[in-house]
Design an enzyme around this catalytic site. Sequence first.
Site, PDB file in Angstrom:
ATOM      1  CG  ASP A  20      -8.374 -19.702   6.300  1.00 14.65           C
ATOM      2  OD1 ASP A  20      -7.427 -19.861   5.692  1.00 14.65           O
ATOM      3  OD2 ASP A  20      -8.665 -18.446   6.014  1.00 14.65           O
ATOM      4  NE  ARG A  24      -3.687 -16.702   7.921  1.00 14.20           N
ATOM      5  CZ  ARG A  24      -4.917 -16.500   8.125  1.00 14.20           C
ATOM      6  NH1 ARG A  24      -5.538 -15.397   8.705  1.00 14.20           N
ATOM      7  NH2 ARG A  24      -5.762 -17.146   7.587  1.00 14.20           N
ATOM      8  CB  SER A  65     -11.446 -22.991  -2.463  1.00 11.93           C
ATOM      9  OG  SER A  65     -10.450 -22.422  -2.692  1.00 11.93           O
ATOM     10  CD  GLU A  67     -12.752 -19.932  -6.105  1.00 10.77           C
ATOM     11  OE1 GLU A  67     -12.943 -20.590  -5.094  1.00 10.77           O
ATOM     12  OE2 GLU A  67     -13.500 -19.882  -6.636  1.00 10.77           O
ATOM     13  CG  ASN A  68      -7.645 -23.154  -1.906  1.00  9.12           C
ATOM     14  OD1 ASN A  68      -8.337 -23.947  -1.241  1.00  9.12           O
ATOM     15  ND2 ASN A  68      -7.209 -21.860  -1.574  1.00  9.12           N
ATOM     16  NE  ARG A  71      -4.092 -21.255  -0.895  1.00  8.87           N
ATOM     17  CZ  ARG A  71      -4.179 -21.394   0.245  1.00  8.87           C
ATOM     18  NH1 ARG A  71      -3.435 -22.356   0.964  1.00  8.87           N
ATOM     19  NH2 ARG A  71      -5.127 -20.693   0.868  1.00  8.87           N
TER      20      ARG A  71
END
Length: 242
Positions: A20, A24, A65, A67-68, A71
Amino acid sequence: MAFDKLDKSALPQHIAIIMDGNGRWAKKRGLPRTAGHYKGADNVRNIAHYCYDTGIKVLTLYAFSTENWKRPKAEVDALFKLFKEKLQDYRALMGNRDCVVRFIGDKAPISEDIRESMLSIEEYSSQFAHTGYTFNFAINYGSRDEIVKSVKEIATLCREGKLNIEDIDEKTVSDHLYTCGLPDPDLMIRPSGEQRISNFLLWQSAYTEFYYSDVLWPDFTPKMLEKAIIEYQKRNRRFGGV
Ligand code: IPE
Ligand code: IPE
Ligand code: MG
């Protein structure tokens, strides 16, 4: 200080890492998020080589994931484009380091060309099963989805009369997870400052030791991984005992 050196006789067998912080990393440099994903992908080789060369038997890296998919489409497309490029590398990824490569997660929604490459790498690397080294790459992986898959497979066996409900135990559930046959992770690492599991290896991490780092994944070095292992070696794992 002797206490702060890696003890090769007490290595974790299985290390899991949530890769992760790519976004950033890029943002801090004024770059598009994709640049962070490329930099993060480059780091896979360093960490995988360190693990193999140190004697870690199983490495599981969380790349994408279930859930990704939420995006923006452009980011998801860029991630799979990158994955496709890197796939060419995976056969050579370990150099002369022979290990089984498994892509854990639901392959069904992944485009056919990528899926076929994944299957061919898995098939090719299966000849290295005798080495005991496994590299798991979690792509379209979600632990809840994996548990549902296990439940469905077990229910099907019961319906077909191949399994008695009374005979279902913890091993039955484990045997129907993507990680079947592998030891549970001893050490789970999450860089990037977040302290959550984000649907990774929920069943398997019942007694896993957690290690968090504020460093973003593209900057996470083998030396930092070694520091995490040394920290792990200082922990007192009790597994519910005394
Ligand atoms: C991890 O980095 C890569 C994936 C989840 C695909 P992120 O993209 O989550 O990076 P941050 O968390 O936004 O910094
Ligand atoms: C977890 O990271 C998934 C991967 C690193 C592949 P996320 O960035 O998706 O997790 P959340 O959304 O911050 O929990
Ligand atoms: Mg993230």
